[in-house]
Scaffold this motif. Structure first.
Motif, PDB file in Angstrom:
ATOM      1  N   LYS A   1      95.190 -57.384  29.499  1.00  0.00           N
ATOM      2  CA  LYS A   1      95.672 -57.371  30.889  1.00  0.00           C
ATOM      3  C   LYS A   1      97.200 -57.317  30.992  1.00  0.00           C
ATOM      4  CE  LYS A   1      92.102 -57.860  33.761  1.00  0.00           C
ATOM      5  NZ  LYS A   1      91.928 -56.872  34.853  1.00  0.00           N
ATOM      6  N   PHE A   2      97.880 -57.585  29.827  1.00  0.00           N
ATOM      7  CA  PHE A   2      99.343 -57.700  29.886  1.00  0.00           C
ATOM      8  C   PHE A   2     100.024 -56.861  28.810  1.00  0.00           C
ATOM      9  CE2 PHE A   2      97.464 -61.632  31.485  1.00  0.00           C
ATOM     10  CZ  PHE A   2      98.041 -61.693  32.750  1.00  0.00           C
ATOM     11  N   ARG A   3     101.279 -56.551  29.074  1.00  0.00           N
ATOM     12  CA  ARG A   3     102.087 -55.831  28.093  1.00  0.00           C
ATOM     13  C   ARG A   3     103.515 -56.383  28.144  1.00  0.00           C
ATOM     14  NH1 ARG A   3     105.310 -51.739  28.955  1.00  0.00           N
ATOM     15  NH2 ARG A   3     104.453 -51.271  31.001  1.00  0.00           N
ATOM     16  N   GLY A   4     104.084 -56.658  26.964  1.00  0.00           N
ATOM     17  CA  GLY A   4     105.468 -57.129  26.897  1.00  0.00           C
ATOM     18  C   GLY A   4     106.412 -55.980  27.208  1.00  0.00           C
ATOM     19  N   THR A   5     107.532 -56.273  27.882  1.00  0.00           N
ATOM     20  CA  THR A   5     108.486 -55.181  28.171  1.00  0.00           C
ATOM     21  C   THR A   5     109.473 -54.992  27.025  1.00  0.00           C
ATOM     22  OG1 THR A   5     110.029 -56.623  29.315  1.00  0.00           O
ATOM     23  CG2 THR A   5     108.338 -55.577  30.670  1.00  0.00           C
TER      24      THR A   5
ATOM     25  N   ARG B   1      96.817 -70.367  29.397  1.00  0.00           N
ATOM     26  CA  ARG B   1      95.452 -70.619  29.887  1.00  0.00           C
ATOM     27  C   ARG B   1      95.177 -69.763  31.135  1.00  0.00           C
ATOM     28  NH1 ARG B   1      94.077 -73.838  33.724  1.00  0.00           N
ATOM     29  NH2 ARG B   1      95.855 -75.244  33.585  1.00  0.00           N
ATOM     30  N   VAL B   2      96.158 -69.684  32.029  1.00  0.00           N
ATOM     31  CA  VAL B   2      95.991 -68.873  33.237  1.00  0.00           C
ATOM     32  C   VAL B   2      95.796 -67.398  32.845  1.00  0.00           C
ATOM     33  CG1 VAL B   2      97.073 -68.122  35.408  1.00  0.00           C
ATOM     34  CG2 VAL B   2      97.409 -70.452  34.608  1.00  0.00           C
ATOM     35  N   MET B   3      96.545 -66.946  31.842  1.00  0.00           N
ATOM     36  CA  MET B   3      96.429 -65.536  31.404  1.00  0.00           C
ATOM     37  C   MET B   3      95.034 -65.263  30.837  1.00  0.00           C
ATOM     38  SD  MET B   3     100.203 -65.293  29.662  1.00  0.00           S
ATOM     39  CE  MET B   3     100.385 -63.545  29.363  1.00  0.00           C
TER      40      MET B   3
ATOM     41  N   PHE C   1      92.534 -65.205  33.615  1.00  0.00           N
ATOM     42  CA  PHE C   1      92.723 -63.972  34.373  1.00  0.00           C
ATOM     43  C   PHE C   1      92.035 -62.796  33.673  1.00  0.00           C
ATOM     44  CE2 PHE C   1      95.175 -60.378  36.114  1.00  0.00           C
ATOM     45  CZ  PHE C   1      95.031 -60.659  37.455  1.00  0.00           C
ATOM     46  N   GLU C   2      92.109 -62.802  32.369  1.00  0.00           N
ATOM     47  CA  GLU C   2      91.451 -61.743  31.581  1.00  0.00           C
ATOM     48  C   GLU C   2      89.946 -61.762  31.831  1.00  0.00           C
ATOM     49  OE1 GLU C   2      91.502 -62.526  27.418  1.00  0.00           O
ATOM     50  OE2 GLU C   2      90.860 -60.520  26.856  1.00  0.00           O
TER      51      GLU C   2
END
Ligand code: PMP
Length: 353
Positions: free
Chosen positions: A279-283, A347-349, A352-353
């Motif tokens: 769900k996420f990607r580092g910039t 934990r929230v991440m 969210f996934e």
């Protein structure tokens, strides 16, 4: 509910520091006076200044060849202060252009001498720390922003040069060990790792001073502040007091070695989750450039952004909105951020996934 403060600055402070700082507003160490109403020339404040300076010297291993100053004006004042005190019009300073704050420092320095931009990551919106550049000889100093608060990048290796480094360490000072002998000047606004906004810490090698031809106004001359022991004028008494409390806290956590371990552990937890979670990607792509203080990331699907923001806020995670020039999210996990705070965000991440 007490929120978990991920703000980029002014930023989280240790809970014990806030308790002591609050008590001193009413009664400083049983003196019957508030820290807000004592004279900057009183014995009580002199003791604060002496201890704050001593802690800076002890934690960073700063010898007598350096002055330690507590000034006002923020890091932004140091952008020109440094150049004004070190650089003659015909001389050249090298600058590493790694973000908005570096760019502002460059703009100010040009008013006082020549500027050579040694390397820049501007073309890719400052998403990395440049590497493979050569620092030319003959520079008066080399300026860098050790941690780029907005873009989430941080120097892990220092430029190879015989010139003294001048570093804006506003957002990573006291977060790790550094080779102090490479630095001619270190400056940092207090409001990330040190205390409330209003004080600026400057560590300056005395032998670099007194070599410019221009007339320096007294308030803009490091030598005047060194001679005056940071009380040439009224310094920011309360921010310096809170800074002293924070420095005591850092020492009690094992000094810079302790901070380094604590910060590495937190950053590892968060970056591992960003890299793992689809769900996420580092910039910022890799560890060479990734900041251990400001962790920047986006939702892989931009349409998720508002929902994740809401989920994080519902769990008490405050201040994770990315800077407008990058977008997405920025979790600032400065020294005072407890490991458990990062665990909550992770934990929230996962949820969210
Ligand atoms: N340098 C860096 C790296 C920063 O993050 C900031 C923002 N606090 C500044 C400089 C500007 O600091 P100040 O607001 O104290 O002038």
């Amino acid at each position: 509910m007490k929120k978990i403060n991920f703000s980029a600055g002014p930023a989280i402070l240790p809970a014990s520091v806030l308790t002591q700082a609050a008590a001193a507003v009413e009664n400083l160490d049983g003196s019957g006076l508030s820290i807000l109403e004592i004279s900057h020339r009183s014995d009580a404040f002199d003791a604060v200044l002496v201890e704050a300076e001593q802690l800076v010297r002890e934690l960073l291993n700063v010898g007598d060849e350096y002055g330690v100053l507590f000034l006002s004006g923020g890091a932004s004042t140091q952008f020109f202060f440094t150049a004004m005190n070190l650089l003659n019009p015909e001389e050249t300073a090298g600058y590493l252009d790694t973000g908005s704050w570096s760019a502002k420092a460059i703009k100010e320095a040009k008013n006082f001498g020549k500027v050579n931009i040694i390397a820049s990551s501007k073309e890719s919106n400052y998403d990395h720390i440049p590497r493979g550049y050569t620092v030319p000889d003959g520079l008066k100093y080399v300026h860098l922003t050790s941690n780029n608060t907005i873009f989430g990048t941080q120097f892990k290796e220092w430029p190879e040069t015989d010139a003294p480094l001048v570093a804006d360490m506003s957002s990573d000072i006291f977060s790790r060990r550094i080779p102090l002998e490479k630095f001619g000047i270190i400056y940092a606004g207090a409001q990330k790792n040190l205390g409330p906004a209003g004080a600026t810490l400057v560590i300056v090698r005395k032998d670099l001073l007194g070599k410019v031809n221009r007339t320096l106004p007294s308030m803009l001359d490091y030598r005047v502040h060194i001679d005056g022991g940071s009380t040439y004028n009224t310094p920011p008494v309360y921010p310096i007091y809170v800074m002293m409390l924070t420095l005591r806290w850092i020492k009690a956590q094992g000094g810079l070695e302790g901070m380094e371990k604590h910060n590495e552990r937190k950053a590892k937890l968060l970056y591992e989750e960003i890299d793992r979670n689809p769900k996420f990607r580092g910039t910022v792509a890799d560890d060479f450039s990734r900041s251990q203080m400001n962790v920047t990331f986006v939702c892989t699907d931009e349409a998720d952004t508002a929902a994740f923001q809401a989920a994080a806020e519902a769990a008490g995670c405050d201040g994770i909105t990315g800077h407008r020039s990058v977008g997405g999210f920025r979790a600032s996990i400065y020294n005072s951020m407890p490991y458990e705070g990062v665990e909550t965000l992770v934990r929230v991440m996962r949820e969210f996934e």
